[in-house]
Design a protein around this motif. Sequence first.
Motif, PDB file in Angstrom:
ATOM      1  N   PRO A  50      -5.053  -7.553   0.947  1.00 39.88           N
ATOM      2  CA  PRO A  50      -5.674  -7.840   2.252  1.00 39.88           C
ATOM      3  C   PRO A  50      -5.316  -9.225   2.796  1.00 39.88           C
ATOM      4  O   PRO A  50      -4.759 -10.052   2.093  1.00 39.88           O
ATOM      5  N   GLU A  51      -5.670  -9.450   4.036  1.00 41.91           N
ATOM      6  CA  GLU A  51      -5.506 -10.759   4.678  1.00 41.91           C
ATOM      7  C   GLU A  51      -6.653 -11.673   4.246  1.00 41.91           C
ATOM      8  O   GLU A  51      -7.692 -11.213   3.779  1.00 41.91           O
ATOM      9  N   ASN A  52      -6.466 -12.977   4.468  1.00 40.74           N
ATOM     10  CA  ASN A  52      -7.531 -13.970   4.312  1.00 40.74           C
ATOM     11  C   ASN A  52      -8.217 -13.962   2.944  1.00 40.74           C
ATOM     12  O   ASN A  52      -9.440 -13.856   2.845  1.00 40.74           O
ATOM     13  N   VAL A  53      -7.415 -14.044   1.905  1.00 38.92           N
ATOM     14  CA  VAL A  53      -7.965 -14.142   0.553  1.00 38.92           C
ATOM     15  C   VAL A  53      -8.110 -15.631   0.214  1.00 38.92           C
ATOM     16  O   VAL A  53      -7.222 -16.427   0.499  1.00 38.92           O
ATOM     17  N   ASP A  54      -9.226 -16.002  -0.373  1.00 37.41           N
ATOM     18  CA  ASP A  54      -9.443 -17.420  -0.708  1.00 37.41           C
ATOM     19  C   ASP A  54      -8.771 -17.810  -2.020  1.00 37.41           C
ATOM     20  O   ASP A  54      -8.105 -18.833  -2.100  1.00 37.41           O
ATOM     21  N   VAL A  55      -8.998 -17.017  -3.069  1.00 35.77           N
ATOM     22  CA  VAL A  55      -8.493 -17.352  -4.396  1.00 35.77           C
ATOM     23  C   VAL A  55      -7.887 -16.111  -5.026  1.00 35.77           C
ATOM     24  O   VAL A  55      -8.487 -15.036  -4.991  1.00 35.77           O
ATOM     25  N   CYS A  56      -6.683 -16.265  -5.615  1.00 37.55           N
ATOM     26  CA  CYS A  56      -6.070 -15.123  -6.312  1.00 37.55           C
ATOM     27  C   CYS A  56      -5.479 -15.571  -7.638  1.00 37.55           C
ATOM     28  O   CYS A  56      -4.725 -16.546  -7.707  1.00 37.55           O
ATOM     29  N   LEU A  57      -5.830 -14.842  -8.700  1.00 39.36           N
ATOM     30  CA  LEU A  57      -5.201 -15.016 -10.003  1.00 39.36           C
ATOM     31  C   LEU A  57      -4.022 -14.063 -10.080  1.00 39.36           C
ATOM     32  O   LEU A  57      -4.204 -12.852  -9.911  1.00 39.36           O
ATOM     33  N   VAL A  58      -2.834 -14.580 -10.339  1.00 37.42           N
ATOM     34  CA  VAL A  58      -1.653 -13.709 -10.427  1.00 37.42           C
ATOM     35  C   VAL A  58      -1.172 -13.664 -11.872  1.00 37.42           C
ATOM     36  O   VAL A  58      -0.691 -14.662 -12.413  1.00 37.42           O
ATOM     37  N   GLU A  59      -1.336 -12.495 -12.502  1.00 38.91           N
ATOM     38  CA  GLU A  59      -0.836 -12.300 -13.866  1.00 38.91           C
ATOM     39  C   GLU A  59       0.580 -11.719 -13.825  1.00 38.91           C
ATOM     40  O   GLU A  59       0.878 -10.852 -13.005  1.00 38.91           O
ATOM     41  N   GLY A  60       1.425 -12.192 -14.738  1.00 36.30           N
ATOM     42  CA  GLY A  60       2.722 -11.550 -14.930  1.00 36.30           C
ATOM     43  C   GLY A  60       3.874 -12.266 -14.259  1.00 36.30           C
ATOM     44  O   GLY A  60       3.707 -13.029 -13.308  1.00 36.30           O
ATOM     45  N   ALA A  61       5.056 -11.980 -14.775  1.00 36.07           N
ATOM     46  CA  ALA A  61       6.290 -12.528 -14.216  1.00 36.07           C
ATOM     47  C   ALA A  61       6.753 -11.634 -13.064  1.00 36.07           C
ATOM     48  O   ALA A  61       6.129 -10.626 -12.735  1.00 36.07           O
ATOM     49  N   VAL A  62       7.860 -12.042 -12.463  1.00 36.39           N
ATOM     50  CA  VAL A  62       8.433 -11.266 -11.362  1.00 36.39           C
ATOM     51  C   VAL A  62       9.694 -10.590 -11.893  1.00 36.39           C
ATOM     52  O   VAL A  62      10.707 -11.247 -12.143  1.00 36.39           O
ATOM     53  N   ALA A  63       9.603  -9.282 -12.100  1.00 37.42           N
ATOM     54  CA  ALA A  63      10.691  -8.558 -12.764  1.00 37.42           C
ATOM     55  C   ALA A  63      11.408  -7.573 -11.857  1.00 37.42           C
ATOM     56  O   ALA A  63      12.539  -7.190 -12.137  1.00 37.42           O
ATOM     57  N   ASN A  64      10.746  -7.131 -10.801  1.00 39.67           N
ATOM     58  CA  ASN A  64      11.395  -6.119  -9.953  1.00 39.67           C
ATOM     59  C   ASN A  64      11.062  -6.360  -8.476  1.00 39.67           C
ATOM     60  O   ASN A  64      10.261  -7.248  -8.133  1.00 39.67           O
ATOM     61  N   GLU A  65      11.676  -5.550  -7.626  1.00 40.50           N
ATOM     62  CA  GLU A  65      11.513  -5.732  -6.175  1.00 40.50           C
ATOM     63  C   GLU A  65      10.063  -5.570  -5.740  1.00 40.50           C
ATOM     64  O   GLU A  65       9.603  -6.250  -4.824  1.00 40.50           O
ATOM     65  N   GLU A  66       9.356  -4.672  -6.390  1.00 42.15           N
ATOM     66  CA  GLU A  66       7.955  -4.447  -6.026  1.00 42.15           C
ATOM     67  C   GLU A  66       7.108  -5.676  -6.339  1.00 42.15           C
ATOM     68  O   GLU A  66       6.260  -6.093  -5.544  1.00 42.15           O
ATOM     69  N   ASN A  67       7.363  -6.286  -7.528  1.00 43.32           N
ATOM     70  CA  ASN A  67       6.652  -7.525  -7.885  1.00 43.32           C
ATOM     71  C   ASN A  67       6.907  -8.597  -6.841  1.00 43.32           C
ATOM     72  O   ASN A  67       5.995  -9.306  -6.408  1.00 43.32           O
ATOM     73  N   LEU A  68       8.173  -8.714  -6.433  1.00 44.73           N
ATOM     74  CA  LEU A  68       8.558  -9.776  -5.497  1.00 44.73           C
ATOM     75  C   LEU A  68       7.899  -9.575  -4.132  1.00 44.73           C
ATOM     76  O   LEU A  68       7.382 -10.518  -3.532  1.00 44.73           O
ATOM     77  N   GLU A  69       7.885  -8.341  -3.671  1.00 38.86           N
ATOM     78  CA  GLU A  69       7.276  -8.050  -2.368  1.00 38.86           C
ATOM     79  C   GLU A  69       5.777  -8.364  -2.402  1.00 38.86           C
ATOM     80  O   GLU A  69       5.238  -8.999  -1.482  1.00 38.86           O
ATOM     81  N   LEU A  70       5.116  -7.935  -3.479  1.00 41.84           N
ATOM     82  CA  LEU A  70       3.674  -8.189  -3.573  1.00 41.84           C
ATOM     83  C   LEU A  70       3.399  -9.690  -3.672  1.00 41.84           C
ATOM     84  O   LEU A  70       2.492 -10.212  -3.014  1.00 41.84           O
ATOM     85  N   VAL A  89       3.503 -18.197 -15.675  1.00 43.75           N
ATOM     86  CA  VAL A  89       3.868 -19.619 -15.684  1.00 43.75           C
ATOM     87  C   VAL A  89       5.304 -19.845 -16.166  1.00 43.75           C
ATOM     88  O   VAL A  89       6.024 -20.688 -15.634  1.00 43.75           O
ATOM     89  N   THR A  90       5.735 -19.088 -17.188  1.00 43.86           N
ATOM     90  CA  THR A  90       7.082 -19.329 -17.762  1.00 43.86           C
ATOM     91  C   THR A  90       7.976 -18.089 -17.740  1.00 43.86           C
ATOM     92  O   THR A  90       9.125 -18.163 -18.116  1.00 43.86           O
ATOM     93  N   ALA A  91       7.437 -16.953 -17.389  1.00 38.25           N
ATOM     94  CA  ALA A  91       8.072 -15.630 -17.465  1.00 38.25           C
ATOM     95  C   ALA A  91       7.999 -15.033 -18.875  1.00 38.25           C
ATOM     96  O   ALA A  91       8.137 -13.816 -19.039  1.00 38.25           O
ATOM     97  N   ASN A  92       7.870 -15.888 -19.906  1.00 40.30           N
ATOM     98  CA  ASN A  92       7.404 -15.436 -21.230  1.00 40.30           C
ATOM     99  C   ASN A  92       8.091 -14.173 -21.744  1.00 40.30           C
ATOM    100  O   ASN A  92       9.307 -14.028 -21.627  1.00 40.30           O
ATOM    101  N   VAL A  93       7.350 -13.245 -22.281  1.00 39.95           N
ATOM    102  CA  VAL A  93       7.925 -12.051 -22.924  1.00 39.95           C
ATOM    103  C   VAL A  93       8.795 -11.207 -21.973  1.00 39.95           C
ATOM    104  O   VAL A  93       9.894 -10.789 -22.355  1.00 39.95           O
ATOM    105  N   PRO A  94       8.364 -10.949 -20.750  1.00 38.21           N
ATOM    106  CA  PRO A  94       9.219 -10.112 -19.882  1.00 38.21           C
ATOM    107  C   PRO A  94      10.603 -10.713 -19.670  1.00 38.21           C
ATOM    108  O   PRO A  94      11.568  -9.980 -19.429  1.00 38.21           O
ATOM    109  N   ALA A  95      10.715 -12.039 -19.808  1.00 32.55           N
ATOM    110  CA  ALA A  95      12.010 -12.686 -19.556  1.00 32.55           C
ATOM    111  C   ALA A  95      12.956 -12.581 -20.750  1.00 32.55           C
ATOM    112  O   ALA A  95      14.107 -13.027 -20.653  1.00 32.55           O
TER     113      ALA A  95
END
Length: 181
Positions: A50-70, A89-95
Amino acid sequence: MDKIRFATVWLAGCSGCHMSFLDLDEWLFDLAEKVDVVFSPVGCDLKDYPENVDVCLVEGAVANEENLELLNQVRKRTKLLISFGDCAVTANVPAMRNMLGSTEPVLKRCYLELSDTGTQLPKEPGIVPELLDRVRPIHELVNVDIFLPGCPPSAERIKAAIAPLLEGQKPAMVGREMLKF
Ligand code: SF4
């Protein structure tokens, strides 16, 4: 006073960070009094961020186009973005797949070698999100307001980061870990 519009997002991670968030147990009731959860894989089935979110916790690395778009959508629509856990924070295991040099060995292993029925790689666009060449931590792609490392971050540390925000204050340093404002 309006409630804080709160979200959590799950990119390329194992969901362990979200499980740690749920370990906040009864404090979640206190949290629920102060926030509206407007988007989350935990107990919220909205499809669009949604629009106008105050705080968001983002878990996970960016591995695919869907992750990047979101992630780009989250950044545009969120005041305070928290990079939540080591995969973010580091991309960790997925990287770990970055060491293979390309996406081809990963796709072959998953869709051909380990599949009972698979005889071809996913080729048609849109059937599965296309893998990015490299898995990346989120701060390489968007601006991050707070880093909350740990695999997963403990519930105590999550609370230490979020609780001050609910009072309109900045979180203090938590142990030796970095929190950036
Ligand atoms: Fe799972 Fe650890 Fe990544 Fe969190 S940081 S998603 S617990 S692997």
